[in-house]
Design an enzyme around this catalytic site. Structure first.
Site, PDB file in Angstrom:
ATOM      1  N   ARG A 146       0.755  -1.191   0.213  1.00  0.00           N
ATOM      2  CA  ARG A 146       0.193  -0.282  -0.010  1.00  0.00           C
ATOM      3  C   ARG A 146       1.156   1.588   0.033  1.00  0.00           C
ATOM      4  O   ARG A 146       1.977   1.190   0.932  1.00  0.00           O
ATOM      5  CB  ARG A 146      -1.101  -0.323   1.163  1.00  0.00           C
ATOM      6  CG  ARG A 146      -1.399   0.982   1.100  1.00  0.00           C
ATOM      7  CD  ARG A 146      -2.655   1.157   0.448  1.00  0.00           C
ATOM      8  NE  ARG A 146      -3.921   2.257   0.542  1.00  0.00           N
ATOM      9  CZ  ARG A 146      -3.747   3.768  -0.045  1.00  0.00           C
ATOM     10  NH1 ARG A 146      -2.237   4.209  -0.414  1.00  0.00           N
ATOM     11  NH2 ARG A 146      -4.582   4.285   0.740  1.00  0.00           N
TER      12      ARG A 146
ATOM     13  N   GLU B  48     -11.535   5.702  -5.271  1.00  0.00           N
ATOM     14  CA  GLU B  48     -11.687   3.830  -5.573  1.00  0.00           C
ATOM     15  C   GLU B  48     -12.480   3.665  -7.239  1.00  0.00           C
ATOM     16  O   GLU B  48     -12.259   4.695  -7.703  1.00  0.00           O
ATOM     17  CB  GLU B  48     -12.464   3.626  -4.590  1.00  0.00           C
ATOM     18  CG  GLU B  48     -12.922   4.104  -3.835  1.00  0.00           C
ATOM     19  CD  GLU B  48     -11.600   3.326  -2.579  1.00  0.00           C
ATOM     20  OE1 GLU B  48     -11.636   2.110  -3.513  1.00  0.00           O
ATOM     21  OE2 GLU B  48     -11.602   3.088  -1.603  1.00  0.00           O
TER      22      GLU B  48
ATOM     23  N   ARG C 238      -0.714  -4.716   4.408  1.00  0.00           N
ATOM     24  CA  ARG C 238      -0.137  -4.144   3.406  1.00  0.00           C
ATOM     25  C   ARG C 238       0.743  -4.234   3.551  1.00  0.00           C
ATOM     26  O   ARG C 238       0.779  -2.916   4.606  1.00  0.00           O
ATOM     27  CB  ARG C 238      -1.129  -3.811   2.436  1.00  0.00           C
ATOM     28  CG  ARG C 238      -2.543  -5.002   1.768  1.00  0.00           C
ATOM     29  CD  ARG C 238      -3.756  -3.509   0.740  1.00  0.00           C
ATOM     30  NE  ARG C 238      -3.649  -2.638   1.658  1.00  0.00           N
ATOM     31  CZ  ARG C 238      -5.230  -1.556   1.457  1.00  0.00           C
ATOM     32  NH1 ARG C 238      -4.924  -1.873  -0.102  1.00  0.00           N
ATOM     33  NH2 ARG C 238      -5.447  -0.934   2.588  1.00  0.00           N
TER      34      ARG C 238
END
Length: 226
Positions: free
Chosen positions: A20, A28, A88
């Protein structure tokens, strides 16, 4: 590649990890998850959501073009968590010595993600400049009004009992239907009006007096109604 701010990296030992990108947040790529409230100045309405969704897809394409197949350097930050809530890896990615995370903000593909990391001030300055220059996703030219929903029905046109001017006279007042059915040159008789004032208003709206309401030419219509 997952999206604009999340990528999969294969390390030298063959291990694949999901990274990430630290300090950035691209829109998004699932429309239902787009939240304009995260991007100051973008309205929380259909136009704002569509705009951000479009830029989310552009950010994904930009990341794919810039990272896929490239040899990169992955660097964590001692002032940030090593892993996020989805396990992540939180890190910067450098391509040819350039900070790819920072580039996303500079090119208008992302906002600065509000978290703790050592390059926060540099990222904040980059976002401020991108916003002031209307770069990338900050260049929004759609409606800025907030979309609201209401259960109130839109009123339909309904008939009215108010008299209307059917003579085509263009007068400013409301006049009764002419007894002569609007036939020219004399659509009205004095008896059609409710008062001398109404007859006078119609007379003044028709300087040529097609209905001959001023029979003696003294400028006063239908004196018999006084």
């Amino acid at each position: 590649m997952i999206d604009g701010d999340t990528v999969e990296v294969r390390f030298k030992d063959g291990e694949i990890d999901t990274v990430r990108l630290l300090g950035v947040d691209t829109p998004e790529t699932t429309l239902s998850r787009v939240d304009p409230l995260e991007y100051e100045g973008i309205p929380d309405n259909t136009a704002g959501r569509d705009h951000l969704f479009n830029w989310g897809e552009r950010a994904s394409d930009y990341a794919t073009d810039g990272l896929e197949g490239e040899t990169v350097r992955v660097a964590t930050d001692p002032e940030a968590d090593r892993r996020g809530s989805f396990d992540r890896l939180l890190a910067y990615i450098y391509v040819s010595g350039e900070n790819f995370n920072l580039g996303l903000i500079e090119q208008g593909y992302a906002r600065m993600y509000d978290s703790s990391f050592s390059q926060r001030s540099e990222f904040a300055a980059a976002e401020e400049e991108a916003r002031s220059e209307n770069v990338g996703l900050w260049d929004f030219d759609g409606s800025t009004s907030t979309e609201t929903e209401t259960d109130t029905a839109t009123p339909e046109d309904t008939p009215t009992d108010e008299p209307t001017d059917d003579s085509g006279s263009g007068g400013s007042g409301d006049f009764p239907p002419p007894s002569n059915d609007g036939d020219l040159p004399d659509p009205y008789d004095c008896g059609d009006f409710e008062s001398q004032d109404q007859a006078q208003e119609y007379f003044e709206s028709e300087p040529d007096d097609p209905s001959e309401l001023d029979s003696d030419g003294d400028g006063v219509a239908c004196e018999s109604l006084d």
